[in-house]
Scaffold this motif. Structure first.
Motif, PDB file in Angstrom:
ATOM      1  N   ALA A 113      74.483  41.765 128.231  1.00  0.00           N
ATOM      2  CA  ALA A 113      74.193  41.467 129.764  1.00  0.00           C
ATOM      3  C   ALA A 113      73.206  42.484 130.189  1.00  0.00           C
ATOM      4  N   ILE A 114      72.330  42.209 131.069  1.00  0.00           N
ATOM      5  CA  ILE A 114      71.269  43.052 131.427  1.00  0.00           C
ATOM      6  C   ILE A 114      71.217  43.079 133.236  1.00  0.00           C
ATOM      7  N   GLU A 115      71.451  44.247 133.616  1.00  0.00           N
ATOM      8  CA  GLU A 115      71.196  44.412 135.036  1.00  0.00           C
ATOM      9  C   GLU A 115      69.962  45.322 135.419  1.00  0.00           C
ATOM     10  N   GLN A 116      69.170  45.035 136.563  1.00  0.00           N
ATOM     11  CA  GLN A 116      68.218  45.819 136.674  1.00  0.00           C
ATOM     12  C   GLN A 116      68.198  47.005 137.675  1.00  0.00           C
ATOM     13  N   SER A 117      69.460  46.895 138.688  1.00  0.00           N
ATOM     14  CA  SER A 117      69.693  47.943 139.496  1.00  0.00           C
ATOM     15  C   SER A 117      70.475  48.965 138.688  1.00  0.00           C
ATOM     16  N   LYS A 118      69.825  50.309 138.824  1.00  0.00           N
ATOM     17  CA  LYS A 118      70.675  51.291 138.053  1.00  0.00           C
ATOM     18  C   LYS A 118      71.773  51.708 138.795  1.00  0.00           C
ATOM     19  N   ILE A 119      71.814  51.501 140.063  1.00  0.00           N
ATOM     20  CA  ILE A 119      72.895  51.896 140.968  1.00  0.00           C
ATOM     21  C   ILE A 119      74.205  50.898 140.408  1.00  0.00           C
ATOM     22  N   LEU A 120      73.946  49.579 140.668  1.00  0.00           N
ATOM     23  CA  LEU A 120      74.676  48.479 140.093  1.00  0.00           C
ATOM     24  C   LEU A 120      75.295  48.885 138.561  1.00  0.00           C
ATOM     25  N   PHE A 121      74.408  49.215 137.629  1.00  0.00           N
ATOM     26  CA  PHE A 121      74.395  49.342 136.637  1.00  0.00           C
ATOM     27  C   PHE A 121      75.781  50.356 136.431  1.00  0.00           C
ATOM     28  N   TYR A 122      75.476  51.721 137.009  1.00  0.00           N
ATOM     29  CA  TYR A 122      76.552  52.652 136.998  1.00  0.00           C
ATOM     30  C   TYR A 122      77.919  52.258 137.388  1.00  0.00           C
ATOM     31  N   LEU A 123      77.881  51.376 138.577  1.00  0.00           N
ATOM     32  CA  LEU A 123      79.175  50.827 139.203  1.00  0.00           C
ATOM     33  C   LEU A 123      79.872  50.061 138.115  1.00  0.00           C
ATOM     34  N   VAL A 124      79.038  49.022 137.544  1.00  0.00           N
ATOM     35  CA  VAL A 124      79.694  48.219 136.473  1.00  0.00           C
ATOM     36  C   VAL A 124      80.354  48.999 135.350  1.00  0.00           C
ATOM     37  N   LYS A 125      79.488  50.146 134.980  1.00  0.00           N
ATOM     38  CA  LYS A 125      79.732  50.997 133.765  1.00  0.00           C
ATOM     39  C   LYS A 125      81.169  51.408 134.039  1.00  0.00           C
ATOM     40  N   ASP A 126      81.100  52.043 135.308  1.00  0.00           N
ATOM     41  CA  ASP A 126      82.294  52.735 135.561  1.00  0.00           C
ATOM     42  C   ASP A 126      83.547  51.753 135.396  1.00  0.00           C
ATOM     43  N   ALA A 127      83.539  50.656 136.047  1.00  0.00           N
ATOM     44  CA  ALA A 127      84.525  49.672 136.168  1.00  0.00           C
ATOM     45  C   ALA A 127      85.027  49.158 134.454  1.00  0.00           C
ATOM     46  N   LEU A 128      84.065  49.176 133.794  1.00  0.00           N
ATOM     47  CA  LEU A 128      84.034  48.827 132.226  1.00  0.00           C
ATOM     48  C   LEU A 128      84.944  49.913 131.627  1.00  0.00           C
ATOM     49  N   ASN A 129      84.703  51.109 131.889  1.00  0.00           N
ATOM     50  CA  ASN A 129      85.210  52.292 131.384  1.00  0.00           C
ATOM     51  C   ASN A 129      86.978  52.187 131.948  1.00  0.00           C
ATOM     52  N   ARG A 130      87.110  51.892 132.961  1.00  0.00           N
ATOM     53  CA  ARG A 130      88.283  52.029 133.717  1.00  0.00           C
ATOM     54  C   ARG A 130      89.186  50.954 132.914  1.00  0.00           C
ATOM     55  N   ALA A 131      88.424  49.592 132.450  1.00  0.00           N
ATOM     56  CA  ALA A 131      89.396  48.510 132.132  1.00  0.00           C
ATOM     57  C   ALA A 131      89.408  48.383 130.699  1.00  0.00           C
ATOM     58  N   LYS A 176      82.985  36.769 151.767  1.00  0.00           N
ATOM     59  CA  LYS A 176      83.498  38.008 151.162  1.00  0.00           C
ATOM     60  C   LYS A 176      82.424  38.072 149.939  1.00  0.00           C
ATOM     61  N   LYS A 177      82.075  37.105 149.310  1.00  0.00           N
ATOM     62  CA  LYS A 177      81.082  37.075 148.077  1.00  0.00           C
ATOM     63  C   LYS A 177      79.982  37.192 148.662  1.00  0.00           C
ATOM     64  N   SER A 178      79.356  36.582 149.889  1.00  0.00           N
ATOM     65  CA  SER A 178      78.194  36.921 150.266  1.00  0.00           C
ATOM     66  C   SER A 178      77.815  38.271 150.923  1.00  0.00           C
ATOM     67  N   LEU A 179      78.955  38.762 151.194  1.00  0.00           N
ATOM     68  CA  LEU A 179      78.662  40.359 151.593  1.00  0.00           C
ATOM     69  C   LEU A 179      78.323  41.159 150.632  1.00  0.00           C
ATOM     70  N   GLU A 180      79.095  41.075 149.263  1.00  0.00           N
ATOM     71  CA  GLU A 180      78.710  41.727 148.025  1.00  0.00           C
ATOM     72  C   GLU A 180      77.329  41.259 147.623  1.00  0.00           C
ATOM     73  N   ILE A 181      76.875  40.171 147.682  1.00  0.00           N
ATOM     74  CA  ILE A 181      75.503  39.576 147.418  1.00  0.00           C
ATOM     75  C   ILE A 181      74.369  40.510 148.392  1.00  0.00           C
ATOM     76  N   GLU A 182      74.904  40.516 149.596  1.00  0.00           N
ATOM     77  CA  GLU A 182      73.856  41.119 150.726  1.00  0.00           C
ATOM     78  C   GLU A 182      74.021  42.709 150.099  1.00  0.00           C
ATOM     79  N   THR A 183      74.954  43.113 149.774  1.00  0.00           N
ATOM     80  CA  THR A 183      74.887  44.647 149.344  1.00  0.00           C
ATOM     81  C   THR A 183      74.110  44.926 147.902  1.00  0.00           C
ATOM     82  N   ILE A 184      74.022  43.917 147.272  1.00  0.00           N
ATOM     83  CA  ILE A 184      73.380  43.850 146.041  1.00  0.00           C
ATOM     84  C   ILE A 184      71.910  43.946 146.587  1.00  0.00           C
TER      85      ILE A 184
END
Ligand SMILES: C[S@@+](CC[C@H](N)C(=O)[O-])C[C@H]1O[C@@H](n2cnc3c(N)ncnc32)[C@H](O)[C@@H]1O
Length: 241
Positions: A113-131, A176-184
């Motif tokens: 999987a590839i993500e182009q936003s570095k901030i989102l990449f780190y948010l996801v990485k952090d969630a993966l580490n916790r899970a 709820k989902k749209s707010l996330e998309i808007e934040t992305i």
């Protein structure tokens, strides 16, 4: 933008993230959008005055955890992948919060999987580490930061499926989902990432591929000649072979 954290939580990892993102670590709560690191992990706070506008990913509970717990009910996504029981290598070109990728993994597939936003990449990485200690299938994930159009050529073959889930406009029904998309969208603007989803779809259709699954709002126009569709209540999967 800054990273806000409690003095007691400073660790090497958050220092590395701050350095890589070119952000300062601040112990005061900023009045502008910021990344927060606390005992829950990493979050992005879009509007410090509106607690609803944030991204914090947790694959063990909440919406993502619930969806993962019942991944066997994802009949449309499973139909789109195909009846074949074989374990697939899926290239998720629009990683986002990795919610779809986590379903693919929980069904036993391997995902790049590839993500182009570095901030989102780190948010996801952090969630993966916790899970990862609870969700053993995370070991079958190769998650990278970058532009999937460029990285596709460098990924180990065979790739059975290219999965595309470009962003689409806010649906009033699903705030709820749209707010996330808007934040992305906000993050992409902040990181000055420009890209045209139509161009991305076109590029992947030109690349060598066995099968492309394109997720779309149910009523949106068909992009080009499709082989078949799997339709849900609000979204559909257009399949190109
Ligand atoms: C609608 S979201 C995907 C949501 C994802 N399917 C999920 O389940 O969480 C689209 C994401 O694709 C990313 N994206 C779009 N074009 C991209 C590209 N060329 N390379 C990498 N990421 C891309 C965007 O930054 C955004 O985070």
């Amino acid at each position: 933008m800054q990273i806000h954290l409690d003095r007691s939580l400073i660790d090497k990892n958050i220092k590395f993230i701050a350095h890589d993102l070119g952000l300062n670590i601040n112990h005061q709560i900023p009045s502008e959008p910021y990344l927060k690191y606390d005992e829950k992990g990493l979050s992005f706070i879009k509007d410090p005055n509106n607690p609803r506008e944030y991204i914090h990913i947790d694959y063990l509970k909440g919406r993502a955890g619930w969806r993962l717990n019942r991944s066997n009910h994802e009949s449309n996504l499973k139909k789109a992948l195909g009846k074949n029981q074989k374990k697939l290598h899926i290239f998720d070109a629009t990683g986002g919060l990795l919610l779809d990728t986590m379903i693919f993994l929980s069904l036993g597939h391997k995902v790049t999987a590839i993500e182009q936003s570095k901030i989102l990449f780190y948010l996801v990485k952090d969630a993966l580490n916790r899970a990862e200690s609870k969700l053993s299938f995370i070991k079958n994930l190769d998650f990278r930061f970058g532009n999937s159009i460029d990285l596709y050529k460098t990924i180990e073959r065979p790739i059975d499926i290219i999965y595309l889930d470009p962003m689409y406009p806010i649906l009033k029904k699903n705030q709820k989902k749209s707010l996330e998309i808007e934040t992305i969208r906000f993050l992409l603007k902040e990181e000055k990432i420009e890209g045209n989803d139509q161009d991305m779809i076109k590029k992947f259709l030109e690349y060598d591929h066995k099968k492309i699954i394109l997720k779309r709002p149910l009523k949106s126009e068909i992009y080009s000649n499709i082989n078949y569709q799997v339709k849900g209540k609000t979204t559909r999967f257009d399949i190109y072979l």
